[in-house]
Design a protein around this motif. Structure first.
Motif, PDB file in Angstrom:
ATOM      1  N   ASN A   1       4.965  26.208 -14.282  1.00  0.00           N
ATOM      2  CA  ASN A   1       6.217  25.638 -13.787  1.00  0.00           C
ATOM      3  C   ASN A   1       6.774  26.369 -12.593  1.00  0.00           C
ATOM      4  O   ASN A   1       7.636  25.852 -11.895  1.00  0.00           O
TER       5      ASN A   1
ATOM      6  N   ASP B   1       9.647  23.218 -11.679  1.00  0.00           N
ATOM      7  CA  ASP B   1      10.798  24.110 -11.538  1.00  0.00           C
ATOM      8  C   ASP B   1      10.669  25.003 -10.310  1.00  0.00           C
ATOM      9  O   ASP B   1      11.643  25.237  -9.598  1.00  0.00           O
TER      10      ASP B   1
ATOM     11  N   HIS C   1      17.266  24.290 -19.585  1.00  0.00           N
ATOM     12  CA  HIS C   1      17.727  23.638 -18.341  1.00  0.00           C
ATOM     13  C   HIS C   1      19.043  22.904 -18.595  1.00  0.00           C
ATOM     14  O   HIS C   1      20.004  23.039 -17.856  1.00  0.00           O
TER      15      HIS C   1
ATOM     16  N   VAL D   1       5.431  21.088 -17.429  1.00  0.00           N
ATOM     17  CA  VAL D   1       6.759  20.547 -17.699  1.00  0.00           C
ATOM     18  C   VAL D   1       7.401  20.030 -16.427  1.00  0.00           C
ATOM     19  O   VAL D   1       8.357  20.599 -15.928  1.00  0.00           O
TER      20      VAL D   1
ATOM     21  N   GLU E   1       9.708  17.647 -14.178  1.00  0.00           N
ATOM     22  CA  GLU E   1      10.967  16.988 -14.478  1.00  0.00           C
ATOM     23  C   GLU E   1      11.282  15.988 -13.394  1.00  0.00           C
ATOM     24  O   GLU E   1      11.030  16.223 -12.240  1.00  0.00           O
TER      25      GLU E   1
ATOM     26  N   HIS F   1      12.423  24.727 -23.704  1.00  0.00           N
ATOM     27  CA  HIS F   1      12.430  24.879 -22.240  1.00  0.00           C
ATOM     28  C   HIS F   1      13.409  23.887 -21.603  1.00  0.00           C
ATOM     29  O   HIS F   1      14.264  24.260 -20.807  1.00  0.00           O
ATOM     30  N   GLU F   2      13.283  22.620 -22.013  1.00  0.00           N
ATOM     31  CA  GLU F   2      14.155  21.583 -21.441  1.00  0.00           C
ATOM     32  C   GLU F   2      15.614  21.790 -21.849  1.00  0.00           C
ATOM     33  O   GLU F   2      16.529  21.572 -21.057  1.00  0.00           O
TER      34      GLU F   2
HETATM   35 ZN   LIG Z   1      11.419  23.005 -16.420  1.00  0.00          ZN
END
Ligand SMILES: [Zn+2]
Length: 387
Positions: free
Chosen positions: A171, A179, A74, A2, A4, A70-71
């Motif tokens: 992550n 992350d 955030h 994941v 970003e 998950h997103e």
């Molecule tokens: Zn993340």
């Protein structure tokens, strides 16, 4: 997986479509996400037939639901800190939250970054209890088993449990733009400041990416190599963006206003301003009485007065009285943003209640250019010394 980024390229947007809105955030899926569905279908369909293929597709949809959660975690924490989250974009490599204004304080960035992997750990713990309740065996190797075990509810739960553990751990790798890289950067910036922290964290991220990439190439794991390439590029981009943001944010409007500007008294006549116009580059003139700002006369106002008035009028009659106020301590990028929103070309700079001077959008642009140039020179000087 994941990763970003704060900005994704137009290409990603062009081939993506919206699947809904949650908490005022647009959830979009990229067309290439179909590849992941196909991968699931093939992986489970080959050993287990059409039913297996359907199972594989559903499993991938569930996996991406976990990525969305998950997103969203955030995004919700970021929103709580006053950030604007435009959308969550689902790519084959994972989710990307596009934030208008990313969190500024290291403590905020730390929490925003940590909550993603923590959400996956939470989901894994939840699935662990569900699997226990249904009497299934927890066998985490099941996620990587080839060919995959026969489709069943328990297979799906255990597979998703493993996937969430993987998402959390992956992550947390301290490499941008994962992350873990953000957590690392936030912790560092509490000690050495944002600028230095980004340099160290991005450098570390690129080293890790090279390590992962080489591992991928030598073990024939192309997906790992691809992810490593993405991390490498992401770390570089993050560093460039942070540098620009630091310049904008480290300067206050008090650094940009014109300290030597000519000022007018309300009793001055327009003919006096014409002399000023002819002998200076100043486009705007503050009309002050003592230390109090009464208004602003712009070059355009003067030219208009010249064209329409027959008499030589006082500047007080043609000045603009409601001038936008900005405190000298406010960050330059923030004031620039406000001026653009309000369509004001000029703002009056104050320290507490004391008027200091005028700042125009051109002044701000000039200051940014100068500081950016100085920073680049400084970096070149450092690099030359290090070399
Ligand atoms: Zn993340």
């Amino acid at each position: 997986m994941v990763p970003e980024g704060r900005r994704t390229k137009g290409f990603f947007m062009k081939w993506s479509f919206s699947i809904g809105r949650v908490f005022d955030i647009d959830i979009r899926v990229h067309a290439s996400f179909g590849l992941i569905l196909a991968l699931g279908a093939v992986q489970w369909g080959v050993p287990h037939g059409p039913r297996g293929a359907l199972f594989g597709v559903l499993l991938m949809v569930c996996l991406f639901a976990c990525v969305v959660v998950h997103e969203l975690a955030h995004s919700l924490v970021a929103q709580a800190f006053g950030c604007t989250v435009r959308e969550i974009l689902l790519l084959p490599i994972g989710g990307v939250s596009r934030m208008e204004k990313p969190p500024q304080k290291p403590q905020q960035e730390l929490l925003v970054a940590l909550v993603g992997p923590l959400t996956n750990l939470g989901l894994a713990v939840g699935l662990y209890f569900v699997v226990g309740k249904t009497g299934g065996a927890i066998d985490l190797e099941q996620i990587a088993r080839m060919p995959p075990t026969a489709p069943s509810m328990s297979t799906a739960l255990v597979w998703l449990l493993g996937a969430n553990v993987f998402l959390a751990l992956f992550n947390l790798i301290p490499a941008f733009p994962l992350d873990g890289g953000r957590v690392f950067r936030a912790l560092l910036s509490m000690a050495v400041g944002a600028r230095r922290a980004t340099q160290i964290a991005a450098g570390t991220g690129q080293m890790i990416a090279i390590g992962l990439g080489l591992t991928g190439v030598f073990t024939g794991n192309l997906i790992l190599a691809l992810v490593a390439f993405f991390i490498f590029m992401g770390a570089g981009q993050e560093q460039a963006e942070e540098a620009a943001r630091t310049v904008l944010h480290s300067l206050a409007v008090g650094d940009a206003y014109n300290k030597y500007a000519l000022t007018l008294a309300p009793g001055d006549q327009v003919s006096r301003v014409i002399d000023y116009l002819l002998t200076s580059y100043e486009p705007d003139f503050a009309v002050v009485q003592g230390s109090r700002l009464l208004g602003v006369v712009t070059r355009a106002d003067v030219l208009k007065a010249l064209a329409s008035e027959i008499e030589d009028v006082y500047v007080a009659t043609i000045m603009k009285r409601d001038v936008m106020k900005a405190d000298a301590a406010r960050p330059l990028d923030e004031v620039r943003q406000e001026m653009m929103e309000k369509q004001e070309r000029v703002a009056a700079v104050y320290r507490d209640e004391t008027y200091l001077g005028l700042v125009s959008l051109e002044d701000i642009a000039e200051t940014l250019l100068v500081v950016g140039f100085r920073n680049r020179q400084e970096e070149r000087r450092k690099a030359a010394m290090a070399g």
